[in-house]
Structures are given as structure tokens and as C-alpha cells.
Design an enzyme around this catalytic site. Sequence first.
Site, PDB file in Angstrom:
ATOM      1  N   CYS A 293      34.506  35.666  36.093  1.00  0.00           N
ATOM      2  CA  CYS A 293      35.437  36.449  36.908  1.00  0.00           C
ATOM      3  C   CYS A 293      35.310  36.155  38.403  1.00  0.00           C
ATOM      4  O   CYS A 293      36.299  35.845  39.070  1.00  0.00           O
ATOM      5  CB  CYS A 293      35.280  37.941  36.616  1.00  0.00           C
ATOM      6  SG  CYS A 293      33.725  38.680  37.152  1.00  0.00           S
TER       7      CYS A 293
ATOM      8  N   HIS B 127      33.126  43.464  37.549  1.00  0.00           N
ATOM      9  CA  HIS B 127      34.276  42.614  37.215  1.00  0.00           C
ATOM     10  C   HIS B 127      35.259  42.611  38.374  1.00  0.00           C
ATOM     11  O   HIS B 127      35.388  43.601  39.109  1.00  0.00           O
ATOM     12  CB  HIS B 127      34.969  43.102  35.944  1.00  0.00           C
ATOM     13  CG  HIS B 127      35.978  42.125  35.413  1.00  0.00           C
ATOM     14  ND1 HIS B 127      35.611  40.940  34.816  1.00  0.00           N
ATOM     15  CD2 HIS B 127      37.344  42.136  35.424  1.00  0.00           C
ATOM     16  CE1 HIS B 127      36.705  40.282  34.455  1.00  0.00           C
ATOM     17  NE2 HIS B 127      37.766  40.976  34.820  1.00  0.00           N
TER      18      HIS B 127
ATOM     19  N   HIS C 254      42.920  37.076  35.884  1.00  0.00           N
ATOM     20  CA  HIS C 254      41.451  37.167  35.906  1.00  0.00           C
ATOM     21  C   HIS C 254      40.866  36.386  34.736  1.00  0.00           C
ATOM     22  O   HIS C 254      41.570  35.982  33.807  1.00  0.00           O
ATOM     23  CB  HIS C 254      40.995  38.631  35.852  1.00  0.00           C
ATOM     24  CG  HIS C 254      41.241  39.310  34.531  1.00  0.00           C
ATOM     25  ND1 HIS C 254      40.387  40.230  33.981  1.00  0.00           N
ATOM     26  CD2 HIS C 254      42.265  39.188  33.627  1.00  0.00           C
ATOM     27  CE1 HIS C 254      40.865  40.662  32.818  1.00  0.00           C
ATOM     28  NE2 HIS C 254      42.004  40.038  32.572  1.00  0.00           N
TER      29      HIS C 254
END
Length: 337
Positions: free
Chosen positions: A252, A300, A312
Site C-alpha cells: 500500500c 493502510h 490502492h
Amino acid sequence: MSVATMPLHRPVPGWPRRPGGLRRAAHRLVVLVAAAAVGAGLIAAPAYAEPSVEEIERQIDKQWQQLEPTIEQYNKVRSQLKVNRKKASDLQKKIQPLALEAELAMNRVADLASRYYVNGPSQELGAVLLNAKPDMLGEQMALLERLAAYERQQLEGVMKVRKKYDDQKAKLDALIADQETKEKQLAAKKKQIDTKIKQLERSLPVTTVKTTNCPTINGVVSAAARTAIKVACAQVGKPYVWGATGPNSFDCSGLTQYAYKAAGIYLTHFTGAQWNEGKAISRADARPGDLVFFRSDLSHVGLYLGNNLMVHAPRAGKPVNVSPITTMPIAGFRRPG
């Protein structure tokens, strides 16, 4: 016309000769009828209900939430280690000339001490007495003292500066040693993480994963944001690999780092650092190109596209894609640059 008859004492062809044969025939008839009924769907055979794809995905998401903080901690330690190794290297370069200067100063003082030791102070003084006029004797003695004092002053100055850098380097060496230990501990978890990821991936049915390109986004004011969005969207479909920063795979924070690097903005490969490297933006003011962070531990991050969507790198088993930001608890937004 006469009708042929069969003697009553003769058995009918195919009819069982013994009572046991009758039972066997009846059993075969029951089996054939049951088989026909099952084949026709009249009798339902008990079946094991396998979990649906959605149920498996929910299980993976739950387990992944436990894995991702460990992965980001690994990224944090590696990033800090890289910075501190550079600092240690720079200090070492500064220390080297100081070490040489200190060694030369020590050699000069040692040479002076050696001459006194070999020749003795009386001979040194004798040479001054024999070769100097009486009115110059005091001046000669003062000169010797000044020379010795100058050597000591030079040595003390060099050693003081060198000690300053040695102390700084010692702290950095201790920090690096500690981080190397942590890195080894985290690396020891790599096999566990990889094994767990493979288990999670194997739990999914073998299906074709389809991804869509990013939606058309209007009104992206920042040129850097436009570049970052274009670069991030170009990665849609590429696999998630933890610790990866592209160009073939990403995690991420690796994806957001890669996207903004193309725009000339450097972000650290660690969600916690990226949170501090951007300007805080309220959700109401968030616009495409901002970074959106999730969960209280900031484990995240995604690139916001507007309309509650982001691009993402979600997790192992799911490639880079476009998803709603409402699937996880939002921690906040940050604007790089």
C-alpha cells in the site's frame, strides 16, 4: 384350436427356484428404484455447503488486518535503518581527516617526548646554555615551553573535536545495531507471513480476477496530483507483494510512494511517515490526489480519487484496484507536497 399348456409342476422360466432367490430379487428391485429416484432428483443426497467467495474474502480481510501492521513495522525499521546508515557513513567521512590530524599531532608530541627521554633534559638545557648568550637564556627556555604547550594545545583541540564525532557515531552505531536486531526479528517473521499469505491465497477459489481502470476524474487542480493519479491508475491489475515499491508489484505505501515519486515528491515507504509528510485535510475538503489513511494504527493508505473511491494496493491475493473508501475505518486525509 388347441391351446398349449405348461405342466403345473414345472417352474415358470426366470422365476426364483428358492425362497432366498426371492429375497435377493426384491433387494435388487429396491436398489434399482432408489438409484432411479436419486438420479431423477426425488431423493436429495446430503451435501457439504462450501463457504461462499464473499465469506472467504471476509475471513481473509480479517486475518489480513493482523498481518498488515507487522508488514508496515518492517517497512518502518528498514526506512529508519537506511537513513541512519547514511548518517553513520557521513560521520565516518568527517572523522577520517580528524583521525589523521590527531595522529600527526600525537607523533609530534611523541617525538618531543622521545628526544627528552633519550637525550635527557640536562643535555637539552646544556645545548641551550652553550649555544646561547646569557641574556637569551630565558627566551630560549620560554620558547621550548611554548612549543610544548602549542603541541599539547593542538592535540587537545583535535582530540576534543574527534571525541564529539566519535560520541555521535557511537550513538548511531548503537541505534543501528538495535535496528539491525529488530530487522532480523522482523525478517524471521517473513516466512510466517509468506506462509500465511499463501494459505489465504489458497483458500480462494481459482477464478479470473477482473479489475477496472480508474474512473474519469475532473477538476484535479494540482499538477503533482494529476501525475500521481495517472501513475497509480496505470498500476491497476499489478500484484500486491508486501515490501514492494514497484514497478512490477506494490504494497500500500509502496504504491503511493511510487506514484508521487513520479510527480517529484518523495514519500517514505511507511504509512506512519507518509501521514506526517503531508498536510492535514478534512474529509469535507479532500480532493483527488490526497492520501487517505485507515485504522487507528495507520496501517493502510490509498490514493483518493474523489466520490468516495480510491486506487490502492489492498492485500496479498488482490491486485492494485479501485475500491470504495468506506470498506475500512478512515483515520484521515493528507495532501503531499
